[in-house]
Design a protein around this motif. Sequence first.
Motif, PDB file in Angstrom:
ATOM      1  N   ASP A 135      32.618  23.941  47.304  1.00  0.00           N
ATOM      2  CA  ASP A 135      31.863  25.023  46.573  1.00  0.00           C
ATOM      3  C   ASP A 135      33.512  25.500  46.691  1.00  0.00           C
ATOM      4  O   ASP A 135      34.477  25.973  45.124  1.00  0.00           O
ATOM      5  CB  ASP A 135      31.755  26.186  47.133  1.00  0.00           C
ATOM      6  CG  ASP A 135      30.198  25.397  47.148  1.00  0.00           C
ATOM      7  OD1 ASP A 135      29.964  25.097  46.345  1.00  0.00           O
ATOM      8  OD2 ASP A 135      29.377  26.533  47.578  1.00  0.00           O
ATOM      9  N   MET A 136      34.494  25.608  46.592  1.00  0.00           N
ATOM     10  CA  MET A 136      36.070  25.780  46.906  1.00  0.00           C
ATOM     11  C   MET A 136      36.894  25.193  45.500  1.00  0.00           C
ATOM     12  O   MET A 136      37.317  25.558  45.017  1.00  0.00           O
ATOM     13  CB  MET A 136      36.858  25.011  47.949  1.00  0.00           C
ATOM     14  CG  MET A 136      38.622  25.155  48.128  1.00  0.00           C
ATOM     15  SD  MET A 136      39.118  24.661  49.920  1.00  0.00           S
ATOM     16  CE  MET A 136      38.820  23.197  50.020  1.00  0.00           C
ATOM     17  N   PHE A 137      36.748  23.817  45.375  1.00  0.00           N
ATOM     18  CA  PHE A 137      37.054  23.642  44.332  1.00  0.00           C
ATOM     19  C   PHE A 137      36.284  23.595  42.826  1.00  0.00           C
ATOM     20  O   PHE A 137      36.533  23.162  41.979  1.00  0.00           O
ATOM     21  CB  PHE A 137      36.991  21.130  44.379  1.00  0.00           C
ATOM     22  CG  PHE A 137      37.392  21.114  45.449  1.00  0.00           C
ATOM     23  CD1 PHE A 137      39.100  20.646  45.186  1.00  0.00           C
ATOM     24  CD2 PHE A 137      38.072  20.542  47.342  1.00  0.00           C
ATOM     25  CE1 PHE A 137      39.902  20.269  46.030  1.00  0.00           C
ATOM     26  CE2 PHE A 137      38.714  20.435  48.154  1.00  0.00           C
ATOM     27  CZ  PHE A 137      39.609  20.243  47.322  1.00  0.00           C
ATOM     28  N   ASP A 138      35.392  24.319  43.265  1.00  0.00           N
ATOM     29  CA  ASP A 138      34.825  24.858  41.813  1.00  0.00           C
ATOM     30  C   ASP A 138      36.294  25.209  40.806  1.00  0.00           C
ATOM     31  O   ASP A 138      35.872  25.312  39.418  1.00  0.00           O
ATOM     32  CB  ASP A 138      33.795  25.697  41.658  1.00  0.00           C
ATOM     33  CG  ASP A 138      32.536  24.741  41.979  1.00  0.00           C
ATOM     34  OD1 ASP A 138      31.816  23.283  41.881  1.00  0.00           O
ATOM     35  OD2 ASP A 138      31.742  25.177  42.436  1.00  0.00           O
ATOM     36  N   SER A 139      36.992  26.282  41.661  1.00  0.00           N
ATOM     37  CA  SER A 139      37.771  26.703  40.597  1.00  0.00           C
ATOM     38  C   SER A 139      39.401  25.927  40.275  1.00  0.00           C
ATOM     39  O   SER A 139      39.730  25.335  41.240  1.00  0.00           O
ATOM     40  CB  SER A 139      38.422  28.164  42.394  1.00  0.00           C
ATOM     41  OG  SER A 139      39.984  28.083  41.149  1.00  0.00           O
ATOM     42  N   PRO A 140      39.363  25.867  38.491  1.00  0.00           N
ATOM     43  CA  PRO A 140      40.654  25.315  38.515  1.00  0.00           C
ATOM     44  C   PRO A 140      41.856  25.458  38.969  1.00  0.00           C
ATOM     45  O   PRO A 140      42.454  25.335  39.023  1.00  0.00           O
ATOM     46  CB  PRO A 140      40.494  25.898  37.044  1.00  0.00           C
ATOM     47  CG  PRO A 140      39.874  27.238  36.510  1.00  0.00           C
ATOM     48  CD  PRO A 140      39.313  27.640  38.151  1.00  0.00           C
ATOM     49  N   ARG A 141      42.055  27.107  39.988  1.00  0.00           N
ATOM     50  CA  ARG A 141      42.658  27.569  40.319  1.00  0.00           C
ATOM     51  C   ARG A 141      43.336  26.453  41.252  1.00  0.00           C
ATOM     52  O   ARG A 141      44.809  26.644  42.584  1.00  0.00           O
ATOM     53  CB  ARG A 141      42.998  28.431  41.066  1.00  0.00           C
ATOM     54  CG  ARG A 141      42.986  29.458  39.274  1.00  0.00           C
ATOM     55  CD  ARG A 141      43.039  31.312  40.034  1.00  0.00           C
ATOM     56  NE  ARG A 141      42.979  31.548  38.740  1.00  0.00           N
ATOM     57  CZ  ARG A 141      44.520  32.033  38.004  1.00  0.00           C
ATOM     58  NH1 ARG A 141      45.784  31.702  38.402  1.00  0.00           N
ATOM     59  NH2 ARG A 141      43.824  33.247  36.574  1.00  0.00           N
ATOM     60  N   THR A 142      41.897  25.466  42.386  1.00  0.00           N
ATOM     61  CA  THR A 142      42.529  25.018  43.865  1.00  0.00           C
ATOM     62  C   THR A 142      43.311  23.759  43.490  1.00  0.00           C
ATOM     63  O   THR A 142      43.693  22.736  42.248  1.00  0.00           O
ATOM     64  CB  THR A 142      40.824  25.034  44.280  1.00  0.00           C
ATOM     65  OG1 THR A 142      40.252  25.502  43.947  1.00  0.00           O
ATOM     66  CG2 THR A 142      41.003  23.779  45.150  1.00  0.00           C
ATOM     67  N   GLY A 143      44.412  23.517  44.385  1.00  0.00           N
ATOM     68  CA  GLY A 143      44.993  22.368  43.631  1.00  0.00           C
ATOM     69  C   GLY A 143      44.718  20.720  43.712  1.00  0.00           C
ATOM     70  O   GLY A 143      43.019  21.053  44.267  1.00  0.00           O
ATOM     71  N   ASP A 144      44.998  20.390  43.751  1.00  0.00           N
ATOM     72  CA  ASP A 144      44.344  18.884  43.862  1.00  0.00           C
ATOM     73  C   ASP A 144      44.209  18.488  45.242  1.00  0.00           C
ATOM     74  O   ASP A 144      43.816  17.380  45.585  1.00  0.00           O
ATOM     75  CB  ASP A 144      45.348  17.419  43.011  1.00  0.00           C
ATOM     76  CG  ASP A 144      45.031  18.471  41.323  1.00  0.00           C
ATOM     77  OD1 ASP A 144      44.542  18.088  40.631  1.00  0.00           O
ATOM     78  OD2 ASP A 144      46.992  18.910  41.075  1.00  0.00           O
ATOM     79  N   VAL A 145      45.272  18.708  46.127  1.00  0.00           N
ATOM     80  CA  VAL A 145      45.276  18.464  47.415  1.00  0.00           C
ATOM     81  C   VAL A 145      45.649  19.838  48.348  1.00  0.00           C
ATOM     82  O   VAL A 145      45.523  20.704  47.885  1.00  0.00           O
ATOM     83  CB  VAL A 145      46.407  17.164  48.082  1.00  0.00           C
ATOM     84  CG1 VAL A 145      46.010  17.127  49.446  1.00  0.00           C
ATOM     85  CG2 VAL A 145      46.225  16.342  47.146  1.00  0.00           C
ATOM     86  N   VAL A 146      44.234  19.760  49.469  1.00  0.00           N
ATOM     87  CA  VAL A 146      43.751  20.669  50.299  1.00  0.00           C
ATOM     88  C   VAL A 146      44.251  20.449  51.776  1.00  0.00           C
ATOM     89  O   VAL A 146      43.629  20.016  52.186  1.00  0.00           O
ATOM     90  CB  VAL A 146      42.843  21.574  50.003  1.00  0.00           C
ATOM     91  CG1 VAL A 146      43.162  22.780  50.879  1.00  0.00           C
ATOM     92  CG2 VAL A 146      42.546  22.461  48.719  1.00  0.00           C
ATOM     93  N   LEU A 147      45.205  21.208  51.987  1.00  0.00           N
ATOM     94  CA  LEU A 147      45.563  20.966  53.758  1.00  0.00           C
ATOM     95  C   LEU A 147      44.800  22.242  54.674  1.00  0.00           C
ATOM     96  O   LEU A 147      45.389  23.303  54.764  1.00  0.00           O
ATOM     97  CB  LEU A 147      46.773  20.653  53.652  1.00  0.00           C
ATOM     98  CG  LEU A 147      48.012  19.616  52.899  1.00  0.00           C
ATOM     99  CD1 LEU A 147      49.522  19.618  53.178  1.00  0.00           C
ATOM    100  CD2 LEU A 147      47.077  18.410  52.855  1.00  0.00           C
ATOM    101  N   MET A 148      44.320  21.702  55.929  1.00  0.00           N
ATOM    102  CA  MET A 148      44.128  22.635  56.959  1.00  0.00           C
ATOM    103  C   MET A 148      45.222  21.982  57.851  1.00  0.00           C
ATOM    104  O   MET A 148      45.223  20.615  58.230  1.00  0.00           O
ATOM    105  CB  MET A 148      42.556  22.862  57.008  1.00  0.00           C
ATOM    106  CG  MET A 148      42.118  23.373  56.060  1.00  0.00           C
ATOM    107  SD  MET A 148      41.745  24.728  55.599  1.00  0.00           S
ATOM    108  CE  MET A 148      40.625  24.494  53.715  1.00  0.00           C
ATOM    109  N   ALA A 149      46.064  23.539  58.760  1.00  0.00           N
ATOM    110  CA  ALA A 149      46.891  23.375  59.939  1.00  0.00           C
ATOM    111  C   ALA A 149      45.864  22.482  60.986  1.00  0.00           C
ATOM    112  O   ALA A 149      44.446  22.906  61.292  1.00  0.00           O
ATOM    113  CB  ALA A 149      47.295  24.230  60.023  1.00  0.00           C
ATOM    114  N   ALA A 150      46.609  21.567  61.462  1.00  0.00           N
ATOM    115  CA  ALA A 150      45.653  21.483  63.084  1.00  0.00           C
ATOM    116  C   ALA A 150      45.941  22.733  63.683  1.00  0.00           C
ATOM    117  O   ALA A 150      46.594  23.891  63.645  1.00  0.00           O
ATOM    118  CB  ALA A 150      47.104  19.727  63.068  1.00  0.00           C
ATOM    119  N   ALA A 151      45.120  22.250  65.137  1.00  0.00           N
ATOM    120  CA  ALA A 151      45.296  23.492  66.509  1.00  0.00           C
ATOM    121  C   ALA A 151      46.247  23.588  66.709  1.00  0.00           C
ATOM    122  O   ALA A 151      47.267  22.969  66.758  1.00  0.00           O
ATOM    123  CB  ALA A 151      44.313  23.055  67.428  1.00  0.00           C
ATOM    124  N   GLY A 152      47.287  25.109  66.504  1.00  0.00           N
ATOM    125  CA  GLY A 152      48.634  25.203  67.037  1.00  0.00           C
ATOM    126  C   GLY A 152      49.760  25.105  66.539  1.00  0.00           C
ATOM    127  O   GLY A 152      51.046  25.479  66.462  1.00  0.00           O
TER     128      GLY A 152
END
Length: 240
Positions: free
Chosen positions: A144-161
């Motif tokens: 669902d996040m990628f339904d928005s045209p404002r979402t980047g082509d790549v989404v990075l999520m941080a690792a723990a810490g």
Amino acid sequence: EFYVDRYRLMESYDAVASVDAGRVAMIHLRGGRGWHERPSPEEVLNWIRSSPSVLDLPAVGWVFSRSGRHRVRIMARDGFAIIERFSRNGEFHYRLVEVEGDPLGYCKYPELSEFLAADGHPSRAWLEATARLECPDVVSQAVDMFDSPRTGDVVLMAAAGWAFHRGELGGHGSITQRDMRLPMYFAGPDLPRGVSIPHARLVDFAPTVLGLLGKQDRLKGYPCLDGINLADELRTAQLV
């Protein structure tokens, strides 16, 4: 002129990164014919895998990208999978396909094996099944996040810490339980004392408050909301 100048400036760059909420970052990539065209899923995947890969960065825990219509690829050091969304009986369902390894850590739970092997589930079923896991409620929200045209082509999520903001102490936004779970309390004359319901989403807050006030009809003139009204579930909740 402001936007024209910005476009001219951007023509000299191939990628733009932005950080949101400290522990999530988006990267917008220039398409083969310029910024007016999104790169294909294959071009994005090649960029992710190019040396050095963003997954080689210790701060990056997960990488998301489009993999076609209603499909999102999730990559981690523990493997990758495609999350696929499809319609069944007028409702969106989600399933994991082309799974290699265990990018979300779900496969280590034997009680989830039958659930994961099934041919898709509605969004709320995924919430119920994963709410208490280390990466809760990711599957449907990732697509669902990628339904928005404002979402980047790549989404990075941080690792723990880790965080993407220097000096970040209380960041949020990633897919870990630390970032995703928080308490939500309701009290009122027609609510039983000391009870709880097993799971909910933050987007349920507004429709639930209106439901508790008997004003749920006020939402009828608005576009479809992501959240649902949990008022009746709260009224009939039992002590655990």
